[in-house]
Motif scaffolding. Structure first.
Motif, mmCIF file in Angstrom:
data_model
loop_
_atom_site.group_PDB
_atom_site.id
_atom_site.type_symbol
_atom_site.label_atom_id
_atom_site.label_comp_id
_atom_site.label_asym_id
_atom_site.label_seq_id
_atom_site.Cartn_x
_atom_site.Cartn_y
_atom_site.Cartn_z
ATOM 1 N N THR A 1 -3.252 -7.700 -9.251
ATOM 2 C CA THR A 1 -2.901 -7.744 -10.234
ATOM 3 C C THR A 1 -2.195 -6.429 -10.899
ATOM 4 O O THR A 1 -1.219 -6.286 -11.595
ATOM 5 C CB THR A 1 -4.330 -7.869 -11.139
ATOM 6 O OG1 THR A 1 -4.862 -9.004 -10.709
ATOM 7 C CG2 THR A 1 -3.676 -8.081 -12.643
ATOM 8 N N SER A 2 -2.672 -5.415 -10.677
ATOM 9 C CA SER A 2 -2.106 -4.094 -10.850
ATOM 10 C C SER A 2 -0.616 -3.835 -10.437
ATOM 11 O O SER A 2 0.116 -3.023 -11.050
ATOM 12 C CB SER A 2 -3.003 -2.679 -10.569
ATOM 13 O OG SER A 2 -3.304 -2.792 -9.284
ATOM 14 N N ALA A 3 -0.369 -4.258 -9.110
ATOM 15 C CA ALA A 3 0.961 -4.068 -8.632
ATOM 16 C C ALA A 3 1.793 -4.854 -9.239
ATOM 17 O O ALA A 3 2.945 -4.547 -9.572
ATOM 18 C CB ALA A 3 0.807 -4.379 -6.973
ATOM 19 N N MET A 4 1.505 -6.225 -9.624
ATOM 20 C CA MET A 4 2.375 -7.088 -10.384
ATOM 21 C C MET A 4 2.558 -6.643 -11.603
ATOM 22 O O MET A 4 3.674 -6.740 -12.124
ATOM 23 C CB MET A 4 1.623 -8.776 -10.298
ATOM 24 C CG MET A 4 2.597 -9.551 -10.853
ATOM 25 S SD MET A 4 1.853 -11.206 -10.651
ATOM 26 C CE MET A 4 1.770 -11.570 -8.913
ATOM 27 N N GLU A 5 1.629 -6.011 -12.424
ATOM 28 C CA GLU A 5 1.811 -5.536 -13.784
ATOM 29 C C GLU A 5 3.102 -4.398 -13.537
ATOM 30 O O GLU A 5 3.767 -4.415 -14.600
ATOM 31 C CB GLU A 5 0.724 -4.761 -14.260
ATOM 32 C CG GLU A 5 -0.343 -5.876 -14.461
ATOM 33 C CD GLU A 5 -1.738 -5.131 -15.080
ATOM 34 O OE1 GLU A 5 -2.503 -5.885 -15.864
ATOM 35 O OE2 GLU A 5 -2.052 -4.000 -14.574
ATOM 36 N N ILE A 6 3.115 -3.641 -12.462
ATOM 37 C CA ILE A 6 4.182 -2.738 -12.389
ATOM 38 C C ILE A 6 5.732 -3.317 -12.321
ATOM 39 O O ILE A 6 6.607 -3.369 -12.956
ATOM 40 C CB ILE A 6 4.129 -1.814 -11.231
ATOM 41 C CG1 ILE A 6 3.153 -1.028 -11.318
ATOM 42 C CG2 ILE A 6 5.515 -0.995 -10.971
ATOM 43 C CD1 ILE A 6 2.878 -0.496 -10.084
ATOM 44 N N LEU A 7 5.720 -4.666 -11.828
ATOM 45 C CA LEU A 7 7.033 -5.520 -11.845
ATOM 46 C C LEU A 7 7.228 -6.173 -12.920
ATOM 47 O O LEU A 7 8.561 -6.316 -13.460
ATOM 48 C CB LEU A 7 6.702 -6.581 -10.677
ATOM 49 C CG LEU A 7 6.758 -5.966 -9.001
ATOM 50 C CD1 LEU A 7 6.408 -7.360 -8.137
ATOM 51 C CD2 LEU A 7 7.782 -5.248 -8.784
ATOM 52 N N LEU A 8 6.394 -6.646 -13.772
ATOM 53 C CA LEU A 8 6.463 -7.049 -14.930
ATOM 54 C C LEU A 8 6.911 -6.062 -16.002
ATOM 55 O O LEU A 8 7.791 -6.539 -16.931
ATOM 56 C CB LEU A 8 4.923 -7.736 -15.642
ATOM 57 C CG LEU A 8 4.571 -8.736 -15.001
ATOM 58 C CD1 LEU A 8 2.986 -9.158 -15.221
ATOM 59 C CD2 LEU A 8 5.322 -10.087 -15.118
ATOM 60 N N ASP A 9 6.448 -4.845 -15.888
ATOM 61 C CA ASP A 9 7.437 -3.499 -16.590
ATOM 62 C C ASP A 9 8.970 -3.601 -16.293
ATOM 63 O O ASP A 9 9.545 -3.190 -17.143
ATOM 64 C CB ASP A 9 6.820 -2.516 -16.591
ATOM 65 C CG ASP A 9 5.305 -2.313 -16.973
ATOM 66 O OD1 ASP A 9 4.982 -3.267 -17.843
ATOM 67 O OD2 ASP A 9 4.538 -1.696 -16.538
ATOM 68 N N MET A 10 9.444 -4.168 -15.175
ATOM 69 C CA MET A 10 10.723 -4.130 -14.959
ATOM 70 C C MET A 10 11.671 -5.486 -15.306
ATOM 71 O O MET A 10 12.696 -5.539 -14.679
ATOM 72 C CB MET A 10 10.896 -3.870 -13.278
ATOM 73 C CG MET A 10 10.117 -2.719 -12.933
ATOM 74 S SD MET A 10 10.010 -2.594 -10.962
ATOM 75 C CE MET A 10 11.303 -1.985 -10.675
ATOM 76 N N LEU B 1 0.937 -1.107 0.001
ATOM 77 C CA LEU B 1 -0.048 0.023 -0.060
ATOM 78 C C LEU B 1 0.869 1.029 -0.007
ATOM 79 O O LEU B 1 1.646 1.302 0.872
ATOM 80 C CB LEU B 1 -0.775 0.033 1.180
ATOM 81 C CG LEU B 1 -1.937 -1.095 1.375
ATOM 82 C CD1 LEU B 1 -2.644 -1.079 2.663
ATOM 83 C CD2 LEU B 1 -2.948 -1.027 0.385
ATOM 84 N N PRO B 2 0.956 2.042 -1.085
ATOM 85 C CA PRO B 2 0.128 1.879 -2.218
ATOM 86 C C PRO B 2 0.675 0.960 -3.296
ATOM 87 O O PRO B 2 1.371 0.197 -2.924
ATOM 88 C CB PRO B 2 0.148 3.349 -2.811
ATOM 89 C CG PRO B 2 1.621 3.795 -2.384
ATOM 90 C CD PRO B 2 1.656 3.312 -1.022
ATOM 91 N N ASN B 3 -0.383 0.731 -4.366
ATOM 92 C CA ASN B 3 0.252 -0.332 -5.211
ATOM 93 C C ASN B 3 1.491 -0.290 -5.861
ATOM 94 O O ASN B 3 2.058 -1.300 -6.462
ATOM 95 C CB ASN B 3 -0.687 -0.161 -6.475
ATOM 96 C CG ASN B 3 -2.058 -1.071 -6.324
ATOM 97 O OD1 ASN B 3 -2.109 -1.805 -5.147
ATOM 98 N ND2 ASN B 3 -2.860 -1.233 -7.435
ATOM 99 N N THR B 4 2.096 0.909 -5.614
ATOM 100 C CA THR B 4 3.723 1.333 -6.433
ATOM 101 C C THR B 4 4.732 0.762 -5.474
ATOM 102 O O THR B 4 5.677 0.808 -5.778
ATOM 103 C CB THR B 4 3.623 2.659 -6.803
ATOM 104 O OG1 THR B 4 3.230 3.569 -5.796
ATOM 105 C CG2 THR B 4 2.741 2.996 -7.992
#
Length: 327
Positions: A122-131, A94-97
């Motif tokens: 899901t949205s938090a994992m998508e941030i990691l996938l971008d990395m 918390l927060p998602n980022t």
């Protein structure tokens, strides 16, 4: 494999449970821990009780004599100063980022090793996938979504799917019993963020008094449906089924240790003979949330360390590989 030197980031309810689990392990040794206000490191191994006493009575493990350091940048300082093979990120997202920002610190520091999280959204994992490419270039082996759900149940669904030619639905239903919600403040806030009428920002901003008032209104029960859970993304990435065929929900009882219902995953599909069937994998009611989350995380951490030793880095989810059992 030599004894693995392990660190825990976050020392709330989940972090403390993880520390207890490591005391019984021979293949892993707990040497590092960080909370919001400080960190501690002991190459000979940390003691759970001493860390808990410091955290509860003085507000931080950083207050431990000789081995503790108070710091407002505890994760960064610990990671840069002391050698650790891998970390379990027992952190509230918390927060998602937030998880992404922690990973960024590891990348920027040039750190190499294994990181494992029990990320939910899901949205938090998508941030990691971008990395992913950055993690690979940095020499970091990162395993994400390695708790109970996502994690243990997602991996079980991946195995169960092999009986079918097509997957029609994956339904995860969980029951969590906690005798005292204050032992898992961050986890409960993450759950509240999934409830209708609440956002991640609202849940993060809630005071303990506001959380307690909400729980009084619901008799301590949180009912969660159609949650934004990364099981959907993980199963889609693994090629099991589109994410819209995955649903996650459950019931959290914040006043009783007994689970309000049994945790399970149901995988429904069509076999090559054209028959429709459902596999059900149910967790024993006696296993706690902490046991299912932390045990799984360390199993994946061991697998990640084996990958690291072979020179593989980058990002994987719990649906991509099997965890190893930690003796």
């Amino acid at each position: 494999m030599a004894t693995m030197k392990i660190g825990i980031l976050g020392f709330g309810g989940l972090g403390q449970a993880a520390a207890h689990i490591l005391t019984s392990k021979q293949e892993m040794e707990w040497v590092a821990v960080a909370d919001q206000k400080g960190f501690a490191y002991d190459e000979t191994g940390l003691e759970v009780k001493a860390c808990q006493d410091s955290y509860r009575q003085q507000g931080s493990v950083g207050s431990l004599e000789n081995i503790g350091t108070l710091s407002s940048t505890s994760i960064r300082d610990l990671m840069r100063q002391y050698p650790v093979d891998g970390y379990f990120l027992a952190l509230p997202n918390l927060p998602n980022t937030f998880m992404g920002s922690v990973v960024r610190e590891f990348i920027d520091a040039g750190w190499q090793g294994v990181l494992v999280d029990a990320l939910k959204r899901t949205s938090a994992m998508e941030i990691l996938l971008d990395m992913r490419e950055e993690l690979q270039a940095a020499g970091i082996t990162y395993l994400t979504g390695c708790g109970a759900t996502p994690g243990l149940l997602t991996a079980a669904a991946t195995v169960a799917a092999q009986s079918y030619a097509e997957i029609h639905a994956v339904n995860v239903t969980f029951g969590v019993g906690i005798a005292n919600w204050e032992a898992y403040r961050a986890t409960i806030r993450e759950d509240i963020a999934h409830m209708p009428g609440y956002t991640v920002e609202q849940a993060k901003a809630m005071t303990d008094e506001e959380v307690a008032k909400l729980l009084d209104q619901t008799d301590g029960i949180l009912k969660l449906e159609n949650m934004e859970h990364a099981d959907d993304l993980m199963l889609e990435l693994a090629g099991i089924c589109p994410r819209d065929r995955v649903s996650v929900g459950g019931v959290v009882d914040t006043r009783n240790a007994k689970k309000p219902l049994s945790t399970n995953v149901q995988v429904t599909g069509r076999t090559f003979e054209g028959k429709i069937s459902t596999h059900t994998f149910t967790l024993g009611d006696e296993t706690s949330m902490a046991a299912n989350v932390c045990g799984t995380a360390f199993g994946y951490l061991k697998a990640g360390l084996e990958f690291q030793q072979r020179g593989w880095s980058g990002l994987l989810t719990a649906a991509d590989i099997m965890p190893k059992f930690v003796h």
